[in-house]
Design an enzyme around this catalytic site. Sequence first.
Site, PDB file in Angstrom:
ATOM      1  N   GLY A  45       0.804  -1.229   0.000  1.00 36.43           N
ATOM      2  CA  GLY A  45       0.000   0.000   0.000  1.00 36.43           C
ATOM      3  C   GLY A  45       0.828   1.265   0.000  1.00 36.43           C
ATOM      4  O   GLY A  45       0.409   2.291   0.550  1.00 36.43           O
ATOM      5  N   ASN A  94       6.479   5.975 -10.401  1.00 33.51           N
ATOM      6  CA  ASN A  94       5.743   4.730 -10.207  1.00 33.51           C
ATOM      7  C   ASN A  94       4.305   4.955 -10.659  1.00 33.51           C
ATOM      8  O   ASN A  94       3.484   5.502  -9.918  1.00 33.51           O
ATOM      9  CB  ASN A  94       5.818   4.297  -8.738  1.00 33.51           C
ATOM     10  CG  ASN A  94       5.119   2.968  -8.503  1.00 33.51           C
ATOM     11  OD1 ASN A  94       4.406   2.476  -9.382  1.00 33.51           O
ATOM     12  ND2 ASN A  94       5.308   2.391  -7.323  1.00 33.51           N
ATOM     13  N   CYS A 105       1.973   0.545  -9.679  1.00 31.74           N
ATOM     14  CA  CYS A 105       1.598  -0.283  -8.533  1.00 31.74           C
ATOM     15  C   CYS A 105       0.207  -0.865  -8.842  1.00 31.74           C
ATOM     16  O   CYS A 105      -0.721  -0.110  -9.140  1.00 31.74           O
ATOM     17  CB  CYS A 105       1.567   0.568  -7.269  1.00 31.74           C
ATOM     18  SG  CYS A 105       0.907  -0.343  -5.875  1.00 31.74           S
ATOM     19  N   ASN A 160       6.710  -3.414 -13.531  1.00 34.70           N
ATOM     20  CA  ASN A 160       6.327  -3.607 -12.127  1.00 34.70           C
ATOM     21  C   ASN A 160       5.677  -5.001 -11.984  1.00 34.70           C
ATOM     22  O   ASN A 160       5.685  -5.796 -12.919  1.00 34.70           O
ATOM     23  CB  ASN A 160       5.367  -2.484 -11.703  1.00 34.70           C
ATOM     24  CG  ASN A 160       5.413  -2.207 -10.203  1.00 34.70           C
ATOM     25  OD1 ASN A 160       5.544  -3.122  -9.401  1.00 34.70           O
ATOM     26  ND2 ASN A 160       5.290  -0.957  -9.817  1.00 34.70           N
ATOM     27  N   THR A 161       5.082  -5.261 -10.849  1.00 34.30           N
ATOM     28  CA  THR A 161       4.547  -6.601 -10.570  1.00 34.30           C
ATOM     29  C   THR A 161       3.262  -6.901 -11.362  1.00 34.30           C
ATOM     30  O   THR A 161       2.583  -6.004 -11.859  1.00 34.30           O
ATOM     31  CB  THR A 161       4.221  -6.715  -9.075  1.00 34.30           C
ATOM     32  OG1 THR A 161       3.397  -5.603  -8.710  1.00 34.30           O
ATOM     33  CG2 THR A 161       5.474  -6.711  -8.238  1.00 34.30           C
ATOM     34  N   GLY A 173      11.894  -7.799 -13.375  1.00 36.78           N
ATOM     35  CA  GLY A 173      10.881  -8.847 -13.251  1.00 36.78           C
ATOM     36  C   GLY A 173      11.509 -10.228 -13.228  1.00 36.78           C
ATOM     37  O   GLY A 173      11.764 -10.819 -14.283  1.00 36.78           O
TER      38      GLY A 173
HETATM   39  C1  SIN Z   1       3.345  -1.470  -2.492  1.00 38.57           C
HETATM   40  O1  SIN Z   1       3.858  -0.598  -1.782  1.00 38.57           O
HETATM   41  O2  SIN Z   1       2.260  -1.998  -2.210  1.00 38.57           O
HETATM   42  C2  SIN Z   1       4.031  -1.952  -3.742  1.00 38.57           C
HETATM   43  C3  SIN Z   1       4.400  -0.851  -4.623  1.00 38.57           C
HETATM   44  C4  SIN Z   1       4.391  -1.193  -6.079  1.00 38.57           C
HETATM   45  O3  SIN Z   1       3.990  -2.311  -6.453  1.00 38.57           O
HETATM   46  O4  SIN Z   1       4.739  -0.339  -6.888  1.00 38.57           O
END
Ligand code: SIN
Length: 304
Positions: A73, A126, A129, A191-192, A242
């Site tokens: 978060g 970013n 997220c 990112n993820t 990644g």
């Molecule tokens: C996070 O803080 O939840 C992850 C941040 C991200 O995925 O960029």
Amino acid sequence: MENRIATEIAGLKLANPTMLAAGILGYTGLSMKSVIEAGAGAVVTKTMGLEPRTGYPNPTVVQTNCGLLNAMGLPNPGIRHFKEELNKLKNTRAPTILSIYGSSPEEFANVAEIAVNIGADALELNVSCPHVKKAGAEIGCDPLLLAEIVKEVKKRVDIPVIVKLTPNVANIGEIAKSAEEAGADAITAVNTVKAMAIEIETCRPILANKFGGLSGPAIKPIAVRCVYDVYRSVNVPVIGCGGITSWQDAVEFMLAGASAVQIGTAVAFKGVGVFNSVAKGIQDYLERKGFKNVKELVGLAHKF
Ligand code: SIN
């Protein structure tokens, strides 16, 4: 031995093409210093915003059998409070890239300005997220809003601006192009991947936020494909991210089009020694294959 791995990205000089990815060991000056001392060519901080933010309640991380699933978060102390930590990196040899977020062009630009004042060498926006409302991937999925943000940030700062993209889109090349046209100096891909896990005895989602982002080896082929797509869509450098855990992974990303690679989850599993082993592996590979410099590898797979 001839140094074949020193490189440069968007004006940032790197002793080798490895970087610490945002989100791990990036909260304190001392932890980032230990990563630089272990051999990273650059470090990216944990993502910072304008105001302090607590993030989600626990559980925020789940270990799956193919990688880590997290939904923190975006917890952070607020960009102004990060100055003291960045000061600890002043005399290190590697550039510090400050990862930032915001929910509008104006907010992003305000955070960016403070980041410059507290000593960032470059910014990573970013916009990727996968689970924070009104920030992150909600922006990174919208090429027009993304372009507005990049333009506003570029108007207000004169350090390199890197944009970190989400893989959770239909056409990542189009999003990258929009960031480039708005002035981005480099693109980080990716990112993820948005994901979730459910605990079968309690029948509940494990993460307090239910959804999170998956990182680690499971997402590597997705990330390689994204780098390949971004490389053929833009002319600015691409930074691969990644699932990179070995020098072989790093070389694969470079062949797809990455000029450098970010390592995150592998630091959790292998420790900070991973930077040196990846950098050394790339150097040995270049020598064995007769490449004079790591730049010669970038995008080679596109010839076929
Ligand atoms: C996070 O803080 O939840 C992850 C941040 C991200 O995925 O960029």
